[in-house]
Enzyme design. Structure first.
Site: not given
Length: 353
Positions: A28, A32, A41, A78, A155
């Site tokens: 990652r 963010r 974003r 992802d 998922y």
């Protein structure tokens, strides 16, 4: 100077060559905690847009490369990205993760799934990876990544992330035939997807079995490990020289089992001391990790001490320095910069235990 002088540092270490310092990247590392990412974003609020519009995904992937020059540049994507290509409709909710609109619960739904055709379903992946290879050249290693069958099944069956995994465990323990069919289809699709990433420019591929740590060891042996092996065996048949990394979150109880997956490198989380991980895995297994991401909230001296501790314990062969999981969104950007600077100044001769 031979071939290895132009082979990127991380790729050399991943192949088992002796290097002067452990290569370093962060899970990652595009995300963010970086102001550049937060600014972008605002312009592209949809995660799928950020990861599936090539120019945007290329830009995001390269933000940490430009800022910190890590030894690995990973595709911004992802693990659920290929699911629509199998006929599983999904979206990725900001801050909440993947949402599967019609969770898979019946034989009929499993039967309707079709094989993945990446060129038709995911052509943007090739565009992104080719651009990353072109941009970083031999200065860094381009990493691809995929989700593992158990985690993607979790998922698909749960419909979203879960704290208890009670729906998929209900299926696993009361109707395993359906689940095994789903896991097999997912494994074959993931193998196709990993091969496509390698053909498009990925030099190393990491598989995330994020939720396999939610399984007891005996259930890991039934529902996770055989399908990890199925993916890795298929990829190795066609791409035997591409190093493969396996990550399982909360993996302390299944560490030795991860080494049986066919992965070349086991990513170790921070719940295991790196010296213990090395002892448990044996000298032939390469490792990645394993600083607690929370360490990056500490002082520079603290971060440096923890890096040195991990590198000493990992030894001078077969170690890729990383966090035990992804960098946290609130992490100070200057601490990430310090982590990379410190790691790249290391000399293994000087930190030998």
């Amino acid at each position: 100077m031979g071939v290895s002088s132009t082979t990127p540092h991380l790729l050399r270490a991943a192949r088992g060559e002796v290097v002067d310092r452990p290569p370093v990247w962060m899970m990652r590392q595009a995300g963010r905690y970086m102001k550049a990412y937060r600014d972008l974003r605002e312009k592209y609020p949809s995660f799928r847009d950020r990861s599936e519009i090539p120019d945007v995904a290329i830009e995001v992937s390269l933000q940490p490369w430009r800022a910190f020059q890590p030894d690995g540049v990973i595709l911004f994507s992802d693990i659920v990205t290929p699911l629509p290509g199998l006929g599983i409709d999904m979206d990725i909710a900001e801050g909440k993760g993947p949402i599967i609109h019609s969770p898979l619960r019946t034989q009929e739904q499993i039967d309707r799934l079709h094989p993945l055709e990446p060129e038709a379903a995911l052509p943007f992946i090739k565009t992104i990876l080719q651009a990353l290879r072109s941009e970083v050249g031999d200065k860094s290693t381009v990493l691809g990544f995929v989700g593992a069958p158990w985690t993607l099944a979790a998922y698909a069956v749960e419909g979203k992330g879960s704290k208890t995994y009670s729906i998929i465990k209900n299926m696993a323990f009361s109707d395993p035939t359906i689940l095994h069919q789903l896991l097999a289809k997912l494994a074959d699709a993931i193998a196709i997807y990993a091969r496509y990433q390698i053909d498009s420019g990925a030099q190393v591929v990491q598989m995330f079995d994020s939720w396999a740590g939610q399984l007891s060891p005996q259930d890991y042996d039934t529902f996770a490990l055989p399908y990890q092996q199925r993916v890795f065996q298929q990829v190795k048949q066609t791409h035997p020289d591409t190093p493969l990394i396996l990550l399982v979150s909360g993996s302390a109880g299944v560490l030795e089992r991860m080494a049986q997956s066919g992965a070349d490198i086991v990513s170790v989380d921070w719940a295991v001391d790196m010296a213990d991980a090395r002892a448990r895995l044996g000298k032939q297994v390469k490792v990645q990790g394993n600083l607690d991401p929370g360490v990056l909230f500490g002082s520079k001296q603290f971060i440096r001490d923890r890096i040195l501790d991990t590198v000493r314990k990992a030894g001078n062969w077969g170690h890729i320095l990383n966090l035990g999981h992804g960098v946290l969104p609130e992490t100070p950007e200057e601490n990430v910069a310090f982590f990379f600077e410190t790691a790249k100044e290391l000399n293994l001769a000087g930190v030998k235990a």
